[in-house]
Design an enzyme around this catalytic site. Structure first.
Site, PDB file in Angstrom:
ATOM      1  N   ARG A 227       0.718  -1.382  -0.092  1.00  0.00           N
ATOM      2  CA  ARG A 227      -0.118  -0.084   0.042  1.00  0.00           C
ATOM      3  C   ARG A 227       0.729   1.290   0.083  1.00  0.00           C
ATOM      4  O   ARG A 227       1.886   1.093   0.559  1.00  0.00           O
ATOM      5  CB  ARG A 227      -0.938   0.051   1.311  1.00  0.00           C
ATOM      6  CG  ARG A 227      -2.170  -0.446   1.245  1.00  0.00           C
ATOM      7  CD  ARG A 227      -3.125   0.144   0.341  1.00  0.00           C
ATOM      8  NE  ARG A 227      -4.543  -0.447   0.362  1.00  0.00           N
ATOM      9  CZ  ARG A 227      -4.661  -1.568  -0.374  1.00  0.00           C
ATOM     10  NH1 ARG A 227      -3.788  -2.115  -1.180  1.00  0.00           N
ATOM     11  NH2 ARG A 227      -6.074  -1.984  -0.323  1.00  0.00           N
TER      12      ARG A 227
ATOM     13  N   GLU B  54      -1.835   8.120  -3.887  1.00  0.00           N
ATOM     14  CA  GLU B  54      -2.223   7.680  -4.979  1.00  0.00           C
ATOM     15  C   GLU B  54      -3.836   8.127  -5.522  1.00  0.00           C
ATOM     16  O   GLU B  54      -4.538   8.075  -4.651  1.00  0.00           O
ATOM     17  CB  GLU B  54      -1.868   6.089  -5.361  1.00  0.00           C
ATOM     18  CG  GLU B  54      -2.829   5.320  -4.666  1.00  0.00           C
ATOM     19  CD  GLU B  54      -2.504   3.821  -4.798  1.00  0.00           C
ATOM     20  OE1 GLU B  54      -1.298   3.353  -4.661  1.00  0.00           O
ATOM     21  OE2 GLU B  54      -3.399   3.152  -5.264  1.00  0.00           O
TER      22      GLU B  54
ATOM     23  N   HIS C 176      -1.060   0.669  -9.489  1.00  0.00           N
ATOM     24  CA  HIS C 176      -1.857  -0.301  -8.706  1.00  0.00           C
ATOM     25  C   HIS C 176      -2.490  -1.380  -9.305  1.00  0.00           C
ATOM     26  O   HIS C 176      -3.598  -1.304  -9.409  1.00  0.00           O
ATOM     27  CB  HIS C 176      -2.694   0.638  -7.878  1.00  0.00           C
ATOM     28  CG  HIS C 176      -3.149  -0.126  -6.451  1.00  0.00           C
ATOM     29  ND1 HIS C 176      -3.531   0.610  -5.407  1.00  0.00           N
ATOM     30  CD2 HIS C 176      -3.518  -1.273  -6.281  1.00  0.00           C
ATOM     31  CE1 HIS C 176      -3.803  -0.358  -4.518  1.00  0.00           C
ATOM     32  NE2 HIS C 176      -3.973  -1.636  -4.933  1.00  0.00           N
TER      33      HIS C 176
HETATM   34  C1  GLV Z   1      -5.723  -4.158  -3.665  1.00  0.00           C
HETATM   35  O1  GLV Z   1      -4.768  -3.290  -3.419  1.00  0.00           O
HETATM   36  C2  GLV Z   1      -6.311  -4.672  -2.414  1.00  0.00           C
HETATM   37  O2  GLV Z   1      -5.985  -4.496  -1.351  1.00  0.00           O
HETATM   38  O3  GLV Z   1      -7.084  -5.722  -2.945  1.00  0.00           O
END
Ligand code: GLV
Length: 327
Positions: free
Chosen positions: A236, A265, A283
């Site tokens: 993250r 982000e 991401h």
């Molecule tokens: C993606 O980042 C998730 O947490 O599924």
């Protein structure tokens, strides 16, 4: 009368159709809703399908009928779970269905960083390739090296399992040690964060975000790493101090990085763009057709069940705070 559900951002049409079988569905088919607009559309709903929207006391207090918010992600740091408990609202997430896909992508980023894949592609595309040279784009070996996994949950384990095919030593750090059978199966050595950072050739981050894990990797941690090492963040934004990472990459404190998640982000520190030795992706670690479909369907399953409908009525598969179901 059908219960009311908000789908806060666009998703697969057949998943919306599934929800429409049970609910009166308000679908946002446009851009990400500004927070005020999200809260306004949530206000009269019984449930919501989110994908990263912030949900806390303010949003929950404004939605008195709300029973469940179902997040299409395994991470749920966008939910204030204290507020969910206080308002008796269930939160759900989508674990497991993305483990292998996300682990694959961790490897893709790690290998691209170690072997300078995108950097050399940019060179080729820019028309700069004039000759083969013994010292062009020398990278760091992956085969036979040491993998350091920080965060040995389900995705961390899936990542580590792949290391056997590359004849790698595996070190890991986690809040607590995993079961001995898992350590044995993965041939993984538990280490302190500092020891791992000093010894690993390729460090991959897979920890959930929380106040405690904020800036797990900052300047002091980067200073421990080998100058030949790579760092990959598929966890993250906020797990890494991005400014410190940029400085370490610029000063060649570490060789390279792979970054799929960023502080703030979809905005990110523009200084990343000044660096060649970083692979940047928006991401997408769980982004395959099959996995994103599985995540969307699981998000719907959770929502349908939590609102007392469908084959698992009252028993959603992935409650984050199951105690609220008992009330
Ligand atoms: C993606 O980042 C998730 O947490 O599924």
């Amino acid at each position: 009368m059908k219960k009311k559900v908000l789908v806060a951002r666009p998703t697969f049409p057949d998943v919306i159709e599934r929800l429409q079988q049970y609910f009166d569905v308000d679908v946002n088919r446009g851009d990400v809703l500004p927070q005020e607009e999200f809260a306004r559309r949530l206000a009269d709903k019984d449930g919501a399908f989110t994908a990263g929207e912030s949900v806390g006391d303010k949003e929950l207090a404004g939605a008195p009928n709300l029973k469940v918010v179902s997040n299409m992600a395994v991470g749920y740091n966008n939910f204030d779970m204290h507020a969910f408990d206080a308002h008796g609202v269930l939160g759900t997430n989508t674990p497991n269905v993305l483990n292998e896909t996300t682990a694959d992508f961790g490897w893709a980023l790690m290998m691209a960083a170690a072997r300078r894949v995108t950097e050399s592609e940019h060179f080729l595309r820019a028309g700069k390739w004039e000759k083969w040279s013994f010292d062009s784009f020398l990278g760091t070996d992956v085969y036979g090296s040491t993998l350091g996994v920080i965060g040995m949950g389900r995705i961390g384990q899936a990542l580590a399992r792949r290391a056997a095919g590359f004849n790698m030593r595996v070190m890991y750090h986690n809040r607590s040690r995993v079961a001995q059978e898992i350590e044995r199966e993965l041939n993984a050595e538990y280490a302190s964060k500092e020891d791992l950072l000093r010894r690993a050739d390729h460090v991959v981050l897979v920890v959930p975000y929380s106040k405690e894990s904020h800036h797990t990797i900052g300047a002091p941690e980067l200073a421990l790493m080998k100058p030949t090492a790579t760092l990959t963040n598929i966890a993250r934004g906020g797990i890494v101090d991005d400014a410190a990472l940029i400085a370490a990459l610029r000063d060649k404190r570490i060789a390279a990085a792979g970054v799929d998640v960023f502080e703030g982000e979809p905005k990110f520190n523009p200084d990343f763009l000044l660096l060649d030795n970083v692979v940047l992706t928006p991401h997408i670690a769980s982004a395959t057709e099959a996995t994103r479909r599985a995540m969307a369907n699981l998000t719907a399953d959770n929502l349908i069940a939590a609102l007392g409908e469908g084959p698992r009525a009252g028993n959603p598969p992935n409650p984050i705070n199951p105690d609220v179901l008992k009330k």
